[in-house]
Design a protein around this motif. Structure first.
Motif, PDB file in Angstrom:
ATOM      1  N   MET A   1       2.255   2.384  16.348  1.00 19.49           N
ATOM      2  CA  MET A   1       2.364   2.546  14.897  1.00 19.49           C
ATOM      3  C   MET A   1       2.316   4.033  14.542  1.00 19.49           C
ATOM      4  SD  MET A   1      -0.021   0.740  12.030  1.00 19.49           S
ATOM      5  CE  MET A   1       0.404  -0.987  12.053  1.00 19.49           C
ATOM      6  N   ASN A   3       1.335   6.686  12.125  1.00 23.17           N
ATOM      7  CA  ASN A   3       0.547   6.830  10.911  1.00 23.17           C
ATOM      8  C   ASN A   3       0.235   8.300  10.677  1.00 23.17           C
ATOM      9  OD1 ASN A   3       0.330   4.068  10.385  1.00 23.17           O
ATOM     10  ND2 ASN A   3      -1.271   3.914  11.933  1.00 23.17           N
ATOM     11  N   ASN A  19       1.298   4.178   6.213  1.00 22.93           N
ATOM     12  CA  ASN A  19       1.857   3.342   7.268  1.00 22.93           C
ATOM     13  C   ASN A  19       3.380   3.495   7.285  1.00 22.93           C
ATOM     14  OD1 ASN A  19       2.054   1.451   9.234  1.00 22.93           O
ATOM     15  ND2 ASN A  19       1.788  -0.299   7.885  1.00 22.93           N
ATOM     16  N   GLN A  73       3.086   1.118   1.374  1.00 23.59           N
ATOM     17  CA  GLN A  73       2.923   1.921   2.599  1.00 23.59           C
ATOM     18  C   GLN A  73       1.559   2.597   2.715  1.00 23.59           C
ATOM     19  OE1 GLN A  73       7.294   3.585   2.576  1.00 23.59           O
ATOM     20  NE2 GLN A  73       6.314   4.038   4.522  1.00 23.59           N
ATOM     21  N   SER A 191      -4.086  -5.967   5.753  1.00 20.18           N
ATOM     22  CA  SER A 191      -3.220  -4.992   6.413  1.00 20.18           C
ATOM     23  C   SER A 191      -2.892  -5.417   7.840  1.00 20.18           C
ATOM     24  CB  SER A 191      -3.860  -3.602   6.401  1.00 20.18           C
ATOM     25  OG  SER A 191      -5.099  -3.651   7.059  1.00 20.18           O
TER      26      SER A 191
END
Ligand SMILES: [Zn+2]
Length: 424
Positions: A1, A3, A19, A73, A191
């Motif tokens: 991911m 971030n 995100n 996001q 989330s």
């Protein structure tokens, strides 16, 4: 991911994680389509002593081109969002009646006298209470301590925690596997959607059912409910996106229907694929067909929606400023998350809107975050009524109109902000 955290931020910006991958399918092919700027947490109604330490968070809404999920996001940690939550479900009669009928439907369709029911995100016990009355063994799981305590005071059995795999295993060993698991207006808030589904698969009997309600993306788009976008509502589901998501976990949605709560939601019925016993209803394929025709799987739909929302915002600001220039007094009705978002997005402060009326003792005496408008009890209408009341809780319009006859008979008028700003 991928971030990026918000380290170098002004002091009034709270902690969040940006995100850059889809919460559901992990794709990086996200299309941002609506930018709200910096907003407070919609449900974070603040005390007077906290007016100077109020935090804001950026908010960008994106569409996943891979799985069609709509999502925010900027993720605010759940420990900030939900440990002192001020939303109680039982405040309105409309919702109490809804959950009463919901429990009766579950009882008729899926339960026997010996069944065990678990609801996560059980709030103030609005659905547990009718199960108790039906003599069904029902257990709630609720992360907000203050709200869990309200449910307990009403005789509900509640675990004060987030629902996850370890809590599911704990319930299974201390009680028994569940015949029915429920989650209402909670799957938009998480989330990590994968964790509760894994937990459900631990706790649910092989032939058990998981039923949930969630705000419906099609209703949101059709009636321009941009005020349903807030940090607590991370995800906005179409049935198509949900069907794909459940498949990832070997679960299937076997039935679905639209329900009127929160200006348009769906109730979906799911089971573990292969061991579930319920046949697949035509309702599922009919929904998918309607969603495709409505453009829910195409990015152009969301670009058009965004342009329309910016127009609605300008129309409401113009209407309010016009009334103020005529010397009219304006207040608002319903200190909901919707009110926080609309007031902040339109930058309407106490200069334009004097106060917001609410029925919940959890909110009266506090302030709408961001723009700092005081929240007061409805009896102010007897002593200091405004000329106009903006109804942010417009989903309860009929209930409000019935309740506020004295205000109406005294010449008071209402402003309905959405879908088209108008005066009634
Ligand atoms: Zn996706």
């Amino acid at each position: 991911m991928q971030n990026s955290s918000s380290l170098d931020k002004p002091s009034n910006i709270g902690s969040y994680i940006k995100n850059c991958t889809c919460i559901i399918c992990n794709s990086t092919d996200l299309m941002p389509f609506l930018n709200f700027g910096d907003l407070p947490l919609a449900g974070g109604f603040i005390l007077e002593s906290d007016l100077n330490s109020d935090k804001l968070y950026p908010m960008t809404i994106s569409f996943c081109r891979t799985c069609f999920e709509v999502q925010i996001q900027e993720i605010v940690p759940p420990s900030i969002l939900f440990t002192d939550y001020r939303y109680t479900s039982s405040t309105t009669k409309t919702l109490r009646n809804h959950f009463q009928a919901y429990a009766e439907e579950m009882h008729e369709r899926f339960l026997s006298p010996s069944s065990f029911v678990v609801e996560f995100g059980s709030n103030d016990g609005v659905l547990l209470t009718p199960f108790n009355k039906l003599n069904i063994n029902a257990l709630g799981v609720e992360p907000a301590k203050n709200i869990a305590n309200i449910a307990r005071s009403r005789g509900c059995n509640v675990i004060n925690n987030f629902f996850n795999t370890s809590v599911a295993a704990q319930i299974k060993s201390e009680y028994e596997p569940a015949d029915l698991i429920l989650a209402n207006n909670i799957l938009a808030h998480i989330s990590d959607m994968h964790e509760p589904i894994k937990a459900i698969k631990i706790l649910l009997k092989p032939d058990g059912v998981f039923v949930f309600e969630v705000h419906y993306l099609l209703d949101l788009l059709e009636t321009y409910q941009y005020d349903m976008f807030y940090h607590e509502h991370l995800l906005h589901h179409s049935l198509g996106a949900l069907v794909n998501f459940f498949k990832l976990h070997d679960m299937e949605i076997f039935d679905v229907k639209r329900v009127p709560t929160h200006c348009g939601s769906i109730r979906a019925y799911s089971q573990i694929r292969n061991s579930g016993i319920h046949p697949l209803s035509d309702n599922v394929s009919n929904f998918l067909k309607i969603e495709k025709e409505a453009g829910l799987y195409e990015e152009s739909t969301f670009i058009k929606f965004s342009n329309d929302v910016l127009k609605k915002k300008d129309e409401l600001i113009t209407l309010v400023k016009k009334l103020k220039s005529e010397g009219k007094r304006i207040a608002a009705y319903g200190a909901s998350g919707r009110a926080t978002i609309q007031l902040n997005f339109c930058n309407l402060t106490s200069t334009e809107v004097e106060y917001v009326i609410d029925a919940s003792s959890e909110r009266i005496g506090r302030y709408i975050p961001g723009i700092h408008i005081p929240i007061v009890a409805a009896d102010i209408l007897n002593t200091n009524p405004p000329d106009y009341l903006i109804i942010f809780a417009y989903n309860y319009l009929d209930e409000i109109l019935r309740k506020e006859k004295v205000y109406i008979n005294g010449g008071g008028k209402f402003i309905i902000p959405l879908p088209i700003p108008k005066i009634i």
